[in-house]
Design a protein around this motif. Structure first.
Motif, PDB file in Angstrom:
ATOM      1  N   PRO A 258       0.830  -1.215   0.000  1.00  0.00           N
ATOM      2  CA  PRO A 258       0.000   0.000   0.000  1.00  0.00           C
ATOM      3  C   PRO A 258       0.861   1.261   0.000  1.00  0.00           C
ATOM      4  O   PRO A 258       1.810   1.374   0.772  1.00  0.00           O
ATOM      5  CB  PRO A 258      -0.811  -0.122   1.292  1.00  0.00           C
ATOM      6  N   LEU A 259       0.532   2.191  -0.887  1.00  0.00           N
ATOM      7  CA  LEU A 259       1.276   3.440  -0.998  1.00  0.00           C
ATOM      8  C   LEU A 259       0.415   4.659  -0.698  1.00  0.00           C
ATOM      9  O   LEU A 259       0.856   5.597  -0.044  1.00  0.00           O
ATOM     10  CB  LEU A 259       1.880   3.598  -2.400  1.00  0.00           C
ATOM     11  N   PHE A 260      -0.838   4.680  -1.228  1.00  0.00           N
ATOM     12  CA  PHE A 260      -1.679   5.861  -1.124  1.00  0.00           C
ATOM     13  C   PHE A 260      -3.092   5.471  -0.723  1.00  0.00           C
ATOM     14  O   PHE A 260      -3.536   4.334  -0.926  1.00  0.00           O
ATOM     15  CB  PHE A 260      -1.754   6.619  -2.466  1.00  0.00           C
ATOM     16  N   HIS A 261      -3.795   6.451  -0.185  1.00  0.00           N
ATOM     17  CA  HIS A 261      -5.254   6.449  -0.093  1.00  0.00           C
ATOM     18  C   HIS A 261      -5.768   7.418  -1.150  1.00  0.00           C
ATOM     19  O   HIS A 261      -5.187   8.490  -1.348  1.00  0.00           O
ATOM     20  CB  HIS A 261      -5.729   6.892   1.293  1.00  0.00           C
ATOM     21  N   ALA A 262      -6.859   7.047  -1.851  1.00  0.00           N
ATOM     22  CA  ALA A 262      -7.415   7.916  -2.895  1.00  0.00           C
ATOM     23  C   ALA A 262      -8.932   7.867  -2.843  1.00  0.00           C
ATOM     24  O   ALA A 262      -9.525   6.873  -2.408  1.00  0.00           O
ATOM     25  CB  ALA A 262      -6.917   7.485  -4.273  1.00  0.00           C
ATOM     26  N   GLN A 263      -9.562   8.950  -3.272  1.00  0.00           N
ATOM     27  CA  GLN A 263     -11.012   9.017  -3.351  1.00  0.00           C
ATOM     28  C   GLN A 263     -11.481   8.406  -4.666  1.00  0.00           C
ATOM     29  O   GLN A 263     -10.872   8.607  -5.712  1.00  0.00           O
ATOM     30  CB  GLN A 263     -11.483  10.466  -3.269  1.00  0.00           C
ATOM     31  N   VAL A 264     -12.579   7.648  -4.620  1.00  0.00           N
ATOM     32  CA  VAL A 264     -13.171   7.035  -5.805  1.00  0.00           C
ATOM     33  C   VAL A 264     -14.264   7.966  -6.320  1.00  0.00           C
ATOM     34  O   VAL A 264     -15.242   8.241  -5.620  1.00  0.00           O
ATOM     35  CB  VAL A 264     -13.753   5.649  -5.490  1.00  0.00           C
ATOM     36  N   LEU A 271     -14.793   5.358 -13.743  1.00  0.00           N
ATOM     37  CA  LEU A 271     -14.375   5.412 -12.359  1.00  0.00           C
ATOM     38  C   LEU A 271     -12.941   5.913 -12.296  1.00  0.00           C
ATOM     39  O   LEU A 271     -12.062   5.380 -12.987  1.00  0.00           O
ATOM     40  CB  LEU A 271     -14.488   4.028 -11.715  1.00  0.00           C
ATOM     41  N   CYS A 272     -12.683   6.928 -11.468  1.00  0.00           N
ATOM     42  CA  CYS A 272     -11.360   7.542 -11.381  1.00  0.00           C
ATOM     43  C   CYS A 272     -10.953   7.648  -9.923  1.00  0.00           C
ATOM     44  O   CYS A 272     -11.776   7.580  -9.014  1.00  0.00           O
ATOM     45  CB  CYS A 272     -11.353   8.935 -12.023  1.00  0.00           C
ATOM     46  N   LEU A 273      -9.657   7.801  -9.710  1.00  0.00           N
ATOM     47  CA  LEU A 273      -9.101   8.019  -8.397  1.00  0.00           C
ATOM     48  C   LEU A 273      -8.627   9.466  -8.299  1.00  0.00           C
ATOM     49  O   LEU A 273      -7.990   9.974  -9.218  1.00  0.00           O
ATOM     50  CB  LEU A 273      -7.938   7.056  -8.122  1.00  0.00           C
ATOM     51  N   SER A 274      -8.930  10.103  -7.166  1.00  0.00           N
ATOM     52  CA  SER A 274      -8.577  11.508  -6.979  1.00  0.00           C
ATOM     53  C   SER A 274      -8.160  11.708  -5.526  1.00  0.00           C
ATOM     54  O   SER A 274      -8.486  10.920  -4.645  1.00  0.00           O
ATOM     55  CB  SER A 274      -9.759  12.407  -7.348  1.00  0.00           C
ATOM     56  N   GLY A 275      -7.436  12.813  -5.299  1.00  0.00           N
ATOM     57  CA  GLY A 275      -7.068  13.172  -3.930  1.00  0.00           C
ATOM     58  C   GLY A 275      -6.137  12.164  -3.290  1.00  0.00           C
ATOM     59  O   GLY A 275      -6.443  11.653  -2.197  1.00  0.00           O
ATOM     60  N   PHE A 276      -5.022  11.861  -3.917  1.00  0.00           N
ATOM     61  CA  PHE A 276      -4.067  10.885  -3.383  1.00  0.00           C
ATOM     62  C   PHE A 276      -3.436  11.422  -2.094  1.00  0.00           C
ATOM     63  O   PHE A 276      -3.051  12.596  -2.006  1.00  0.00           O
ATOM     64  CB  PHE A 276      -2.973  10.575  -4.405  1.00  0.00           C
ATOM     65  N   ALA A 277      -3.319  10.542  -1.130  1.00  0.00           N
ATOM     66  CA  ALA A 277      -2.679  10.879   0.143  1.00  0.00           C
ATOM     67  C   ALA A 277      -1.768   9.725   0.547  1.00  0.00           C
ATOM     68  O   ALA A 277      -2.150   8.558   0.438  1.00  0.00           O
ATOM     69  CB  ALA A 277      -3.707  11.158   1.234  1.00  0.00           C
ATOM     70  N   ASP A 278      -0.570  10.060   0.994  1.00  0.00           N
ATOM     71  CA  ASP A 278       0.382   9.028   1.400  1.00  0.00           C
ATOM     72  C   ASP A 278      -0.130   8.254   2.590  1.00  0.00           C
ATOM     73  O   ASP A 278      -0.780   8.800   3.494  1.00  0.00           O
ATOM     74  CB  ASP A 278       1.741   9.658   1.734  1.00  0.00           C
ATOM     75  N   ILE A 279       0.161   6.957   2.584  1.00  0.00           N
ATOM     76  CA  ILE A 279      -0.166   6.116   3.741  1.00  0.00           C
ATOM     77  C   ILE A 279       1.020   6.179   4.705  1.00  0.00           C
ATOM     78  O   ILE A 279       2.135   5.823   4.370  1.00  0.00           O
ATOM     79  CB  ILE A 279      -0.419   4.670   3.294  1.00  0.00           C
ATOM     80  N   GLU A 280       0.743   6.640   5.910  1.00  0.00           N
ATOM     81  CA  GLU A 280       1.807   6.783   6.893  1.00  0.00           C
ATOM     82  C   GLU A 280       1.956   5.494   7.702  1.00  0.00           C
ATOM     83  O   GLU A 280       1.005   4.760   7.937  1.00  0.00           O
ATOM     84  CB  GLU A 280       1.514   7.961   7.822  1.00  0.00           C
TER      85      GLU A 280
END
Length: 280
Positions: A258-264, A271-280
């Motif tokens: 796992p690298l990122f969290h993203a909004q669907v 269907l697209c992914l947006s708003g990538f955030a790093d997984i800490e």
């Protein structure tokens, strides 16, 4: 963990299933294809039937849908890599034959007569003249030059269809007839690609590109994960429906990490992914 609810087959039959063949694809742009196909069909009816036999065939409706199982006798022809199917109502074929031989083309009353070889030959001829126009309507949606329409080659076996079109026709003296057309997966994929405007990208000189441009990393989006106890899995039967809820966020992984969290989100039918955030 609470046990997942498994809906009974009787209740599941009333639910609308998610068809993976249309998920994230530009289905909403198909009316553009319907417009192009209708122009080709109008020209076909005018040139091949109305002028030649002084008939009055016209299009009343055009519908598009996923193909369903039926008992109709379909004709399949190959045009290069595509396979296209056709089926003409017998009332339509008999009406064309009436026009050809100078009879009054009226809807037959009661039971239809026994099918003749003349009808089958007419259906093959109409398919060979009509299917190149169907292929032309698909090519018209793309930006590339249209290739010369190949001559359809009859197939001795039914092909696997991916999309179906139904065209309701009528004439001066008769009510509705139906002309049905089908596309196999490769023809339907080409149609959707032309609709979305996606063209295969031409690769440049990899040696001259920057390292960041040449580096390719495959990312996988994990949209949903469902855990079931063994007993629930063993209870599954054909027609069973799992009650799940699509999460607003997805987990983006690279080689399983796992690298990122993203909004669907959904954009223009995809269907697209947006708003990538790093997984800490």
């Amino acid at each position: 963990m609470p046990k997942a609810k498994i809906v009974a087959p009787q209740e599941g039959a009333r639910l609308q299933a998610l068809d993976l063949r249309t998920l994230g694809r530009p289905i909403h742009l198909l009316p553009l294809f319907a417009r192009a196909l209708r122009q080709e069909l109008d020209d076909f009816l005018e040139r091949e039937l109305n002028r030649r036999y002084h008939a009055g065939f016209r299009i009343d409706a055009l519908r598009q849908q996923l193909p369903a199982a039926d008992e109709l006798r379909w004709q399949w022809h190959a045009l290069d890599d595509w396979q296209l199917g056709s089926h003409f109502d017998r009332g339509l074929l008999l009406g064309i034959l009436d026009y050809r031989f100078g009879a009054r083309a009226a809807a037959p009353d009661g039971e239809l007569p026994v099918e003749t070889e003349t009808e089958r030959r007419l259906a093959r001829t109409l398919a060979e003249r009509l299917l190149p126009r169907l292929a032309r309507a698909i090519h018209q949606l793309g930006h590339a030059p249209q290739p010369d329409a190949p001559k359809p080659q009859a197939l001795g076996y039914p092909a696997q269809s991916a999309w179906q079109l139904e065209v309701d026709l009528s004439s001066f003296y008769a009510s509705l007839f139906t002309l049905r057309l089908r596309l196999n997966a490769s023809a339907f994929d080409a149609l959707l690609q032309n609709l979305s405007g996606q063209r295969p990208r031409l690769g440049g000189n990899a040696d001259c590109a920057n390292f960041s441009d040449r580096l390719r990393i495959r990312l996988d989006a994990r949209l949903l994960e469902q855990e079931l106890p063994l007993g629930a899995v063993l209870d599954l039967r054909p027609g069973s429906v799992l009650s799940v809820a699509m999460q607003p966020h997805a987990e983006v992984c690279a080689q399983g990490s796992p690298l990122f969290h993203a909004q669907v989100v959904e954009r223009q039918g995809k269907l697209c992914l947006s708003g990538f955030a790093d997984i800490e």
